[in-house]
Design a protein around this motif. Structure first.
Motif, PDB file in Angstrom:
ATOM      1  N   UNK A  32       0.861  -1.186   0.000  1.00 34.00           N
ATOM      2  CA  UNK A  32       0.000   0.000   0.000  1.00 34.00           C
ATOM      3  C   UNK A  32       0.893   1.230   0.000  1.00 34.00           C
ATOM      4  N   UNK A  33       0.736   2.105  -1.011  1.00 36.72           N
ATOM      5  CA  UNK A  33       1.632   3.254  -1.088  1.00 36.72           C
ATOM      6  C   UNK A  33       0.954   4.591  -0.861  1.00 36.72           C
ATOM      7  N   UNK A  34      -0.348   4.634  -0.794  1.00 38.85           N
ATOM      8  CA  UNK A  34      -1.028   5.884  -0.448  1.00 38.85           C
ATOM      9  C   UNK A  34      -2.439   5.574   0.038  1.00 38.85           C
ATOM     10  N   UNK A  35      -3.014   6.534   0.745  1.00 40.23           N
ATOM     11  CA  UNK A  35      -4.374   6.393   1.255  1.00 40.23           C
ATOM     12  C   UNK A  35      -5.130   7.670   0.940  1.00 40.23           C
ATOM     13  N   UNK A  36      -6.412   7.540   0.736  1.00 36.69           N
ATOM     14  CA  UNK A  36      -7.224   8.713   0.444  1.00 36.69           C
ATOM     15  C   UNK A  36      -8.631   8.520   0.978  1.00 36.69           C
ATOM     16  N   UNK A  37      -9.309   9.632   1.173  1.00 34.09           N
ATOM     17  CA  UNK A  37     -10.688   9.609   1.658  1.00 34.09           C
ATOM     18  C   UNK A  37     -11.639   9.307   0.506  1.00 34.09           C
ATOM     19  N   UNK A  38     -12.516   8.327   0.716  1.00 36.22           N
ATOM     20  CA  UNK A  38     -13.556   8.066  -0.280  1.00 36.22           C
ATOM     21  C   UNK A  38     -14.510   9.244  -0.276  1.00 36.22           C
ATOM     22  N   UNK A  39     -14.850   9.738  -1.454  1.00 33.59           N
ATOM     23  CA  UNK A  39     -15.747  10.884  -1.558  1.00 33.59           C
ATOM     24  C   UNK A  39     -17.143  10.527  -1.052  1.00 33.59           C
ATOM     25  N   UNK A  40     -17.762  11.481  -0.402  1.00 35.53           N
ATOM     26  CA  UNK A  40     -19.153  11.319   0.030  1.00 35.53           C
ATOM     27  C   UNK A  40     -20.069  11.614  -1.162  1.00 35.53           C
ATOM     28  N   UNK A  41     -21.327  11.219  -1.098  1.00 33.98           N
ATOM     29  CA  UNK A  41     -22.252  11.574  -2.180  1.00 33.98           C
ATOM     30  C   UNK A  41     -22.314  13.091  -2.422  1.00 33.98           C
ATOM     31  N   UNK A  42     -22.211  13.875  -1.358  1.00 29.69           N
ATOM     32  CA  UNK A  42     -22.239  15.331  -1.505  1.00 29.69           C
ATOM     33  C   UNK A  42     -20.985  15.828  -2.235  1.00 29.69           C
ATOM     34  N   UNK A  43     -19.832  15.218  -1.952  1.00 22.68           N
ATOM     35  CA  UNK A  43     -18.612  15.601  -2.648  1.00 22.68           C
ATOM     36  C   UNK A  43     -18.688  15.225  -4.127  1.00 22.68           C
ATOM     37  N   UNK A  44     -19.255  14.081  -4.424  1.00 21.64           N
ATOM     38  CA  UNK A  44     -19.411  13.667  -5.818  1.00 21.64           C
ATOM     39  C   UNK A  44     -20.329  14.652  -6.547  1.00 21.64           C
ATOM     40  N   UNK A  45     -21.440  15.018  -5.924  1.00 16.21           N
ATOM     41  CA  UNK A  45     -22.347  16.003  -6.539  1.00 16.21           C
ATOM     42  C   UNK A  45     -21.641  17.327  -6.762  1.00 16.21           C
ATOM     43  N   UNK A  46     -20.875  17.786  -5.774  1.00 21.52           N
ATOM     44  CA  UNK A  46     -20.156  19.059  -5.894  1.00 21.52           C
ATOM     45  C   UNK A  46     -19.124  18.984  -7.019  1.00 21.52           C
ATOM     46  N   UNK A  47     -18.432  17.860  -7.139  1.00 19.25           N
ATOM     47  CA  UNK A  47     -17.433  17.691  -8.194  1.00 19.25           C
ATOM     48  C   UNK A  47     -18.096  17.702  -9.573  1.00 19.25           C
ATOM     49  N   UNK A  48     -19.236  17.047  -9.703  1.00 16.50           N
ATOM     50  CA  UNK A  48     -19.955  17.034 -10.984  1.00 16.50           C
ATOM     51  C   UNK A  48     -20.428  18.430 -11.364  1.00 16.50           C
ATOM     52  N   UNK A  49     -20.955  19.166 -10.400  1.00 12.02           N
ATOM     53  CA  UNK A  49     -21.398  20.541 -10.672  1.00 12.02           C
ATOM     54  C   UNK A  49     -20.214  21.427 -11.059  1.00 12.02           C
ATOM     55  N   UNK A  50     -19.101  21.282 -10.375  1.00 13.63           N
ATOM     56  CA  UNK A  50     -17.916  22.074 -10.688  1.00 13.63           C
ATOM     57  C   UNK A  50     -17.406  21.749 -12.090  1.00 13.63           C
ATOM     58  N   UNK A  51     -17.380  20.477 -12.439  1.00 13.78           N
ATOM     59  CA  UNK A  51     -16.910  20.079 -13.764  1.00 13.78           C
ATOM     60  C   UNK A  51     -17.833  20.611 -14.857  1.00 13.78           C
ATOM     61  N   UNK A  52     -19.129  20.509 -14.641  1.00  7.59           N
ATOM     62  CA  UNK A  52     -20.086  21.016 -15.633  1.00  7.59           C
ATOM     63  C   UNK A  52     -19.958  22.524 -15.801  1.00  7.59           C
ATOM     64  N   UNK A  53     -19.692  23.221 -14.718  1.00  2.00           N
ATOM     65  CA  UNK A  53     -19.534  24.668 -14.758  1.00  2.00           C
ATOM     66  C   UNK A  53     -18.239  25.066 -15.471  1.00  2.00           C
ATOM     67  N   UNK A  54     -17.172  24.312 -15.263  1.00  4.12           N
ATOM     68  CA  UNK A  54     -15.872  24.640 -15.848  1.00  4.12           C
ATOM     69  C   UNK A  54     -15.763  24.258 -17.317  1.00  4.12           C
ATOM     70  N   UNK A  55     -16.530  23.286 -17.750  1.00  2.00           N
ATOM     71  CA  UNK A  55     -16.350  22.736 -19.083  1.00  2.00           C
ATOM     72  C   UNK A  55     -16.520  23.759 -20.216  1.00  2.00           C
ATOM     73  N   UNK A  56     -17.525  24.613 -20.210  1.00  2.00           N
ATOM     74  CA  UNK A  56     -17.652  25.543 -21.353  1.00  2.00           C
ATOM     75  C   UNK A  56     -16.406  26.398 -21.584  1.00  2.00           C
ATOM     76  N   UNK A  57     -15.803  26.914 -20.535  1.00  2.00           N
ATOM     77  CA  UNK A  57     -14.581  27.697 -20.689  1.00  2.00           C
ATOM     78  C   UNK A  57     -13.393  26.850 -21.112  1.00  2.00           C
ATOM     79  N   UNK A  58     -13.290  25.661 -20.541  1.00  2.00           N
ATOM     80  CA  UNK A  58     -12.208  24.738 -20.867  1.00  2.00           C
ATOM     81  C   UNK A  58     -12.295  24.303 -22.330  1.00  2.00           C
ATOM     82  N   UNK A  59     -13.501  24.029 -22.788  1.00  2.00           N
ATOM     83  CA  UNK A  59     -13.724  23.561 -24.154  1.00  2.00           C
ATOM     84  C   UNK A  59     -13.214  24.576 -25.172  1.00  2.00           C
TER      85      UNK A  59
END
Length: 72
Positions: A32-59
Motif C-alpha cells: 500500500x503506497x497511499x491512502x485517500x478519503x472516499x468521496x461522500x455523495x455530496x462531494x461527488x455532486x459538488x465535483x460534478x457541478x464544478x466540472x459542468x460549470x468549468x467545461x464551457x470555458x475549458x472547451x
C-alpha cells in the motif's frame, strides 16, 4: 502548511469529508503506497457541478493550453 494528501480536489479546494479511507496498492508487490478519503455523495455532486460549470470555458481553450492541465 497542512497535509492535504489523500484529499479530494473539488472546485479548486481540498475536501476530505468521507470517513472511509481507501488505500492504493501496488499490484505487483501488494504494498500500500497511499491512502485517500472516499468521496461522500455530496462531494461527488459538488465535483460534478464544478466540472459542468468549468467545461464551457475549458472547451474553448486551444489544445496546447488544455494539455498544460495534464502536466499540473
Amino acid at each position: 502548511m497542512s497535509d492535504s494528501s489523500g484529499h479530494n480536489f473539488i472546485a479548486g479546494r481540498r475536501s476530505a469529508a468521507g470517513s472511509v479511507i481507501l488505500h492504493s496498492v501496488d499490484a505487483r508487490s501488494g504494498h500500500a503506497f497511499s491512502a485517500f478519503h472516499q468521496a461522500t455523495p455530496q462531494e461527488v455532486d459538488a465535483a460534478c457541478l464544478a466540472a459542468a460549470s468549468a467545461y464551457p470555458g475549458y472547451r474553448g481553450l486551444p489544445a496546447a493550453r488544455r494539455a498544460e492541465f495534464l502536466d499540473a
